[in-house]
Design a protein around this motif. Structure first.
Motif, PDB file in Angstrom:
ATOM      1  N   ARG A   1      -4.831  -8.731   5.054  1.00  0.00           N
ATOM      2  CA  ARG A   1      -5.831  -7.872   4.794  1.00  0.00           C
ATOM      3  C   ARG A   1      -6.239  -7.738   3.034  1.00  0.00           C
TER       4      ARG A   1
ATOM      5  N   GLY B   1      11.408  -5.168   0.287  1.00  0.00           N
ATOM      6  CA  GLY B   1      11.312  -6.338  -0.511  1.00  0.00           C
ATOM      7  C   GLY B   1      10.542  -7.575   0.420  1.00  0.00           C
ATOM      8  N   PHE B   2      10.873  -8.501   0.202  1.00  0.00           N
ATOM      9  CA  PHE B   2      10.413  -9.533   1.245  1.00  0.00           C
ATOM     10  C   PHE B   2      11.618  -9.964   2.082  1.00  0.00           C
TER      11      PHE B   2
ATOM     12  N   ASP C   1       9.468  -7.961  -5.746  1.00  0.00           N
ATOM     13  CA  ASP C   1       9.413  -9.582  -5.274  1.00  0.00           C
ATOM     14  C   ASP C   1       8.038  -9.926  -5.981  1.00  0.00           C
TER      15      ASP C   1
ATOM     16  N   ASN D   1      -0.281  -8.915   5.621  1.00  0.00           N
ATOM     17  CA  ASN D   1      -0.847  -8.957   4.258  1.00  0.00           C
ATOM     18  C   ASN D   1      -2.237  -9.730   3.992  1.00  0.00           C
TER      19      ASN D   1
ATOM     20  N   SER E   1       0.964  -1.304  -0.121  1.00  0.00           N
ATOM     21  CA  SER E   1       0.063   0.009   0.001  1.00  0.00           C
ATOM     22  C   SER E   1       0.762   1.322   0.058  1.00  0.00           C
ATOM     23  N   SER E   2       2.098   1.373   0.568  1.00  0.00           N
ATOM     24  CA  SER E   2       2.737   2.405   0.692  1.00  0.00           C
ATOM     25  C   SER E   2       3.219   3.060  -0.678  1.00  0.00           C
TER      26      SER E   2
ATOM     27  N   HIS F   1      11.114  -5.383   7.247  1.00  0.00           N
ATOM     28  CA  HIS F   1      11.512  -5.807   6.054  1.00  0.00           C
ATOM     29  C   HIS F   1      11.525  -4.788   4.623  1.00  0.00           C
TER      30      HIS F   1
ATOM     31  N   ARG G   1       1.811   2.742  12.540  1.00  0.00           N
ATOM     32  CA  ARG G   1       2.453   1.303  12.834  1.00  0.00           C
ATOM     33  C   ARG G   1       3.797   1.043  12.015  1.00  0.00           C
ATOM     34  N   LYS G   2       4.143   2.009  11.361  1.00  0.00           N
ATOM     35  CA  LYS G   2       5.463   1.801  10.584  1.00  0.00           C
ATOM     36  C   LYS G   2       6.421   2.278  11.637  1.00  0.00           C
TER      37      LYS G   2
HETATM   38  C1  GLP Z   1       4.861  -5.917   1.483  1.00  0.00           C
HETATM   39  C2  GLP Z   1       5.982  -5.875   0.170  1.00  0.00           C
HETATM   40  C3  GLP Z   1       6.976  -4.827   0.584  1.00  0.00           C
HETATM   41  C4  GLP Z   1       6.284  -3.754   1.130  1.00  0.00           C
HETATM   42  C5  GLP Z   1       5.683  -4.259   2.587  1.00  0.00           C
HETATM   43  C6  GLP Z   1       5.246  -3.091   3.218  1.00  0.00           C
HETATM   44  O1  GLP Z   1       4.522  -7.253   1.708  1.00  0.00           O
HETATM   45  N1  GLP Z   1       6.802  -7.189  -0.110  1.00  0.00           N
HETATM   46  O2  GLP Z   1       7.498  -4.502  -0.512  1.00  0.00           O
HETATM   47  O3  GLP Z   1       7.154  -2.561   1.247  1.00  0.00           O
HETATM   48  O4  GLP Z   1       5.383  -5.490   2.605  1.00  0.00           O
HETATM   49  O5  GLP Z   1       3.510  -3.267   2.868  1.00  0.00           O
HETATM   50  P1  GLP Z   1       2.581  -2.007   2.925  1.00  0.00           P
HETATM   51  O6  GLP Z   1       3.224  -0.734   2.001  1.00  0.00           O
HETATM   52  O7  GLP Z   1       1.498  -2.456   2.445  1.00  0.00           O
HETATM   53  O8  GLP Z   1       2.461  -1.664   4.344  1.00  0.00           O
END
Ligand code: GLP
Length: 266
Positions: free
Chosen positions: A167, A140-141, A67, A165, A38-39, A138, A201-202
């Protein structure tokens, strides 16, 4: 690291889009690393808007995903290939071949990972890598305890990432358990890195990445070694940072000398 703190998530998108647009203005054929999640969505929508208005030409981009989930075919709506089709390929007006995604549907995943590294190298390397950050740090993954010099490979998703994830999926068990991801060593080779984070949350992950030790327990902390990284944060995502304007942790020397004892600038 350059840290830019802006009031809201909308401001993150605008500021980060400016960084991307500046890069493209310098080099129309920019090789852009595109994160999913989502970011970065606000960045992609802002760039697409500027293209629609005629102020930005995205036609010459080459993009590489970070990824892909193992076990989801590219046409699955939750695959990152499908996400990039929706958020990048079509709104940017690109041909599908201009946006590469690791081929996680291949039986030979190790071969797919090596091929992806070769494709990035053949494109001349990534000029600007857009990143989000997971709540566990993290990128990427590359989950905690990933090798700080890792390359594109098969990796397992942590329980926390799968829960985060969930959601995006109908049921938590539908979240894949593995992925193909660019490694931390791969990401570090990008000429420029732009990490965006929004929301409280980040905050803990951002603080660990920026102020913590460089350590495999927070993979994003490896960016402290990168010579040209910018973090664009909204105030909530930046709320865990303690070193900043007005919070200098280094006591004043009291004689006009700098923290390292150097003479005052004349
Ligand atoms: C995901 C992706 C990442 C992403 C991170 C944060 O699963 N693999 O590349 O930056 O987790 O996700 P979000 O931006 O939805 O919070």
């Amino acid at each position: 690291m350059d840290i830019v703190i802006v009031p809201t998530a909308a401001d993150v998108a605008t500021h980060a889009a400016d960084v991307v647009a500046d890069r493209i203005a310098e080099k129309p054929g920019t090789v852009l690393g595109v994160a999913t999640g989502s970011s970065p969505v606000g960045i992609y929508r802002e760039l697409a808007l500027r293209r629609a208005e005629g102020s930005l030409d995205l036609a010459h981009l080459t993009c590489f995903a970070l990824d892909e989930y193992v076990g989801l075919p590219p046409q699955h709506p939750r695959s990152y290939a499908a996400y990039l089709g929706r958020e990048v390929v079509r709104p940017f007006g690109l041909a599908p071949e201009q946006v590469r995604v690791p081929d996680a549907s291949r039986a030979d995943l190790g071969g797919a990972a090596e091929e992806y590294e070769r494709a990035i190298a053949a494109a001349g390397g990534i000029d600007l890598q857009i990143l989000g950050i997971g709540t566990n740090g993290h990128i990427g993954f590359n989950e905690p305890i990933s090798s700080l010099s890792s390359r594109t490979r098969v990796a397992a998703l942590s329980a926390q990432t799968r829960a985060d994830n969930a959601r995006f999926f109908d049921r938590p068990d539908d979240v894949p358990t593995h992925c193909l991801t660019q490694g931390l060593g791969t990401i570090l080779e990008a000429r420029q890195v732009l990490l965006v984070a929004q929301g409280e949350r980040k905050a803990a992950a951002v603080a660990a990445a920026v102020e913590g030790p460089v350590a495999a327990r927070c993979p994003a902390s490896v960016l402290q070694f990168h010579p040209r990284t910018t973090l664009v944060l909204d105030e909530a995502a930046a709320s865990g940072l303690t070193i900043g304007d007005g919070h200098s942790p280094v006591p004043d020397q009291g004689d006009g000398r700098g923290p390292d004892g150097s003479a005052p600038a004349s």
